[in-house]
Design a protein around this motif. Structure first.
Motif, PDB file in Angstrom:
ATOM      1  N   THR A  58       0.829  -1.200   0.000  1.00 17.42           N
ATOM      2  CA  THR A  58       0.000   0.000   0.000  1.00 17.42           C
ATOM      3  C   THR A  58       0.869   1.256   0.000  1.00 17.42           C
ATOM      4  OG1 THR A  58      -1.792  -1.142   1.157  1.00 17.42           O
ATOM      5  CG2 THR A  58      -1.766   1.263   1.304  1.00 17.42           C
ATOM      6  N   GLN A  62       1.216   3.983  -3.037  1.00 17.19           N
ATOM      7  CA  GLN A  62       0.920   5.381  -2.709  1.00 17.19           C
ATOM      8  C   GLN A  62       2.131   6.272  -2.970  1.00 17.19           C
ATOM      9  OE1 GLN A  62      -0.474   4.861   1.314  1.00 17.19           O
ATOM     10  NE2 GLN A  62      -2.596   4.602   0.652  1.00 17.19           N
ATOM     11  N   TYR A  93      -9.782  -4.738  -3.671  1.00 23.62           N
ATOM     12  CA  TYR A  93     -10.127  -3.398  -3.196  1.00 23.62           C
ATOM     13  C   TYR A  93      -8.912  -2.703  -2.584  1.00 23.62           C
ATOM     14  CZ  TYR A  93     -10.042  -5.128   1.582  1.00 23.62           C
ATOM     15  OH  TYR A  93      -9.625  -5.659   2.775  1.00 23.62           O
ATOM     16  N   MET A  94      -8.028  -3.463  -1.915  1.00 18.26           N
ATOM     17  CA  MET A  94      -6.856  -2.865  -1.282  1.00 18.26           C
ATOM     18  C   MET A  94      -5.932  -2.257  -2.334  1.00 18.26           C
ATOM     19  SD  MET A  94      -3.338  -3.160  -0.425  1.00 18.26           S
ATOM     20  CE  MET A  94      -3.040  -4.707  -1.211  1.00 18.26           C
ATOM     21  N   ASN A  95      -5.732  -2.966  -3.431  1.00 15.53           N
ATOM     22  CA  ASN A  95      -4.892  -2.439  -4.504  1.00 15.53           C
ATOM     23  C   ASN A  95      -5.498  -1.159  -5.078  1.00 15.53           C
ATOM     24  OD1 ASN A  95      -4.743  -5.511  -4.403  1.00 15.53           O
ATOM     25  ND2 ASN A  95      -2.914  -5.039  -5.577  1.00 15.53           N
ATOM     26  N   VAL A  96      -6.809  -1.191  -5.305  1.00 15.24           N
ATOM     27  CA  VAL A  96      -7.507  -0.035  -5.861  1.00 15.24           C
ATOM     28  C   VAL A  96      -7.454   1.130  -4.877  1.00 15.24           C
ATOM     29  CG1 VAL A  96      -9.755   0.830  -6.644  1.00 15.24           C
ATOM     30  CG2 VAL A  96      -8.966  -1.462  -7.340  1.00 15.24           C
ATOM     31  N   ASP A  97      -7.717   0.863  -3.602  1.00 16.88           N
ATOM     32  CA  ASP A  97      -7.668   1.921  -2.588  1.00 16.88           C
ATOM     33  C   ASP A  97      -6.273   2.539  -2.478  1.00 16.88           C
ATOM     34  OD1 ASP A  97     -10.329   1.458  -2.066  1.00 16.88           O
ATOM     35  OD2 ASP A  97      -9.992   0.453  -0.141  1.00 16.88           O
ATOM     36  N   ALA A  98      -5.241   1.747  -2.729  1.00 20.29           N
ATOM     37  CA  ALA A  98      -3.867   2.258  -2.655  1.00 20.29           C
ATOM     38  C   ALA A  98      -3.531   3.140  -3.855  1.00 20.29           C
ATOM     39  CB  ALA A  98      -2.876   1.099  -2.571  1.00 20.29           C
ATOM     40  N   GLY A  99      -4.293   3.002  -4.958  1.00 18.06           N
ATOM     41  CA  GLY A  99      -4.036   3.837  -6.121  1.00 18.06           C
ATOM     42  C   GLY A  99      -3.792   3.087  -7.411  1.00 18.06           C
ATOM     43  N   GLU A 169     -14.082  -2.252 -10.074  1.00 22.28           N
ATOM     44  CA  GLU A 169     -15.398  -1.968  -9.458  1.00 22.28           C
ATOM     45  C   GLU A 169     -16.535  -2.313 -10.408  1.00 22.28           C
ATOM     46  OE1 GLU A 169     -16.084  -1.274  -6.306  1.00 22.28           O
ATOM     47  OE2 GLU A 169     -13.937  -1.408  -5.924  1.00 22.28           O
TER      48      GLU A 169
END
Length: 174
Positions: A58, A62, A93-99, A169
């Motif tokens: 993450t 980032q 989702y973690m990969n996407v949330d990280a950017g 998503e």
């Protein structure tokens, strides 16, 4: 003939760290459980992702984003989905949330586009890193190449499949 340079598993991160603008990855194996055994075990046990285990990745993504480096990943899924890819659908989702911009590609779309059956990165449109895995599925290093024709071929594959790939998503809701 183009020259490929062998890079050990411990050197790939340094190559990715040097990116100035864009990292793009093609994932086509369908099963990376030998690489992500602990993550798969947590998923099987219904425990979810461990934020402490994910912190390095993450923060890495980032940091890339803060430097203006895009990280994009296209994953070819299997039909039916492998256990590993079912886990990835739950945990991406973690990969996407990280950017990361993570997208999914149907096998028929990949085949129709003539996509290769090897995982690779295109790094800043200047270098290709083809990922190698041993017979047990563990990451064994990479082969890199900066030859114009090799890079151009991999960029052409990227540019052909990326618009056909479904963002994570949206893939979850289709």
């Amino acid at each position: 003939m183009t020259a490929w340079e062998r890079v050990g598993p411990d050197r790939l991160a340094a190559l990715l760290d040097d990116a100035r603008a864009r990292l793009w990855r093609w994932e086509c194996r369908g099963d990376y459980s030998a690489v992500d055994a602990d993550l798969l075990r947590r998923w099987r046990d219904g425990l979810g992702r461990d934020p402490a285990d994910d912190r390095f990745w993450t923060e890495y993504v980032q940091g890339l984003r803060r430097r203006g480096v895009r990280f994009e990943r296209a994953r070819r899924f299997t039909e039916p989905l492998t256990e590993y890819l079912r886990m990835q659908l739950d945990f991406t989702y973690m990969n996407v949330d990280a950017g990361e911009d993570v997208r999914w590609v149907a096998p028929s779309v990949a085949t129709g586009a003539g996509m290769p059956d090897h995982d690779f990165y295109v790094i800043d449109d200047d270098m290709v890193a083809v990922l190698d895995f041993d017979s047990g599925g563990r990451f064994a290093g990479a082969r890199t190449n900066e030859a114009v024709e090799v890079v151009a071929r991999h960029i052409a594959w990227r540019d052909l499949i990326w618009p056909r790939a479904v963002p994570h998503e949206r893939h979850l809701t289709e």
